[in-house]
Design a protein around this motif. Sequence first.
Motif, PDB file in Angstrom:
ATOM      1  N   PRO A 183     -37.220 113.613 -60.430  1.00  0.00           N
ATOM      2  CA  PRO A 183     -36.899 114.133 -61.762  1.00  0.00           C
ATOM      3  C   PRO A 183     -36.490 113.056 -62.773  1.00  0.00           C
ATOM      4  O   PRO A 183     -36.505 113.310 -63.974  1.00  0.00           O
ATOM      5  CB  PRO A 183     -35.737 115.096 -61.494  1.00  0.00           C
ATOM      6  CG  PRO A 183     -35.116 114.608 -60.222  1.00  0.00           C
ATOM      7  CD  PRO A 183     -36.240 114.036 -59.406  1.00  0.00           C
ATOM      8  N   VAL A 184     -36.135 111.879 -62.278  1.00  0.00           N
ATOM      9  CA  VAL A 184     -35.685 110.834 -63.208  1.00  0.00           C
ATOM     10  C   VAL A 184     -36.626 109.621 -63.214  1.00  0.00           C
ATOM     11  O   VAL A 184     -36.285 108.555 -63.716  1.00  0.00           O
ATOM     12  CB  VAL A 184     -34.240 110.387 -62.878  1.00  0.00           C
ATOM     13  CG1 VAL A 184     -33.261 111.510 -63.190  1.00  0.00           C
ATOM     14  CG2 VAL A 184     -34.107 109.941 -61.423  1.00  0.00           C
ATOM     15  N   ILE A 192     -39.257 106.237 -59.284  1.00  0.00           N
ATOM     16  CA  ILE A 192     -40.278 105.695 -58.382  1.00  0.00           C
ATOM     17  C   ILE A 192     -41.576 105.464 -59.141  1.00  0.00           C
ATOM     18  O   ILE A 192     -42.042 106.353 -59.856  1.00  0.00           O
ATOM     19  CB  ILE A 192     -40.560 106.683 -57.227  1.00  0.00           C
ATOM     20  CG1 ILE A 192     -39.268 107.009 -56.464  1.00  0.00           C
ATOM     21  CG2 ILE A 192     -41.627 106.121 -56.292  1.00  0.00           C
ATOM     22  CD1 ILE A 192     -39.429 108.167 -55.486  1.00  0.00           C
ATOM     23  N   ALA A 227     -31.522 113.267 -55.945  1.00  0.00           N
ATOM     24  CA  ALA A 227     -32.078 114.623 -55.954  1.00  0.00           C
ATOM     25  C   ALA A 227     -32.821 114.932 -54.653  1.00  0.00           C
ATOM     26  O   ALA A 227     -33.052 116.094 -54.336  1.00  0.00           O
ATOM     27  CB  ALA A 227     -33.019 114.796 -57.138  1.00  0.00           C
ATOM     28  N   VAL A 281     -31.151 107.494 -51.906  1.00  0.00           N
ATOM     29  CA  VAL A 281     -32.103 107.193 -50.841  1.00  0.00           C
ATOM     30  C   VAL A 281     -32.348 105.693 -50.778  1.00  0.00           C
ATOM     31  O   VAL A 281     -32.092 104.957 -51.737  1.00  0.00           O
ATOM     32  CB  VAL A 281     -33.460 107.907 -51.064  1.00  0.00           C
ATOM     33  CG1 VAL A 281     -33.326 109.406 -50.884  1.00  0.00           C
ATOM     34  CG2 VAL A 281     -34.045 107.555 -52.425  1.00  0.00           C
ATOM     35  N   CYS A 329     -37.960 113.104 -53.192  1.00  0.00           N
ATOM     36  CA  CYS A 329     -38.830 112.113 -52.535  1.00  0.00           C
ATOM     37  C   CYS A 329     -38.694 112.206 -51.023  1.00  0.00           C
ATOM     38  O   CYS A 329     -39.674 112.105 -50.291  1.00  0.00           O
ATOM     39  CB  CYS A 329     -38.499 110.715 -53.006  1.00  0.00           C
ATOM     40  SG  CYS A 329     -36.762 110.265 -52.761  1.00  0.00           S
ATOM     41  N   ILE A 361     -30.694 109.596 -58.799  1.00  0.00           N
ATOM     42  CA  ILE A 361     -29.523 110.478 -58.841  1.00  0.00           C
ATOM     43  C   ILE A 361     -29.338 111.245 -57.533  1.00  0.00           C
ATOM     44  O   ILE A 361     -28.517 112.146 -57.453  1.00  0.00           O
ATOM     45  CB  ILE A 361     -29.631 111.490 -60.008  1.00  0.00           C
ATOM     46  CG1 ILE A 361     -30.932 112.301 -59.898  1.00  0.00           C
ATOM     47  CG2 ILE A 361     -29.531 110.778 -61.354  1.00  0.00           C
ATOM     48  CD1 ILE A 361     -31.002 113.503 -60.830  1.00  0.00           C
TER      49      ILE A 361
HETATM   50  S1  SF4 Z   1     -35.674 108.573 -56.102  1.00  0.00           S
HETATM   51 FE1  SF4 Z   1     -35.767 110.361 -57.405  1.00  0.00          FE
HETATM   52  S2  SF4 Z   1     -36.407 112.034 -56.026  1.00  0.00           S
HETATM   53 FE2  SF4 Z   1     -35.698 110.345 -54.760  1.00  0.00          FE
HETATM   54  S3  SF4 Z   1     -33.550 110.780 -54.365  1.00  0.00           S
HETATM   55 FE3  SF4 Z   1     -33.652 109.448 -56.149  1.00  0.00          FE
HETATM   56  S4  SF4 Z   1     -33.656 110.819 -57.878  1.00  0.00           S
HETATM   57 FE4  SF4 Z   1     -34.194 112.023 -56.113  1.00  0.00          FE
END
Ligand code: SF4
Length: 80
Positions: free
Chosen positions: A69-70, A73, A17, A36, A20, A15
């Motif tokens: 948060p989701v 990974i 966030a 990312v 990471c 999402i």
């Molecule tokens: S992998 Fe998880 S922590 Fe990294 S940008 Fe996506 S939602 Fe955020």
Amino acid sequence: MAKKYRIVFDRDTCIGALACNAVAPDYWTLADDGKVDLKGAKKRDDGKWELVIDEKDHVLNTEAAESCPVYAIVVEEFEE
Ligand code: SF4
């Protein structure tokens, strides 16, 4: 023999966030769509992205995985 690890990244679940990226910016780079990219990863047939890493990089990326948060990974050990 050195242990091998791989990162499996479910980009569809991400999402953006960016937790990471804060933990491991050399691996998790910002992408144009606000999510990312996992640098150097290859896309698998199941649509997830995979990157094999050395044991030395496993702790850092496990922290990145735990920060997400989701749960997009996963870092897992495997045998060749
Ligand atoms: S992998 Fe998880 S922590 Fe990294 S940008 Fe996506 S939602 Fe955020």
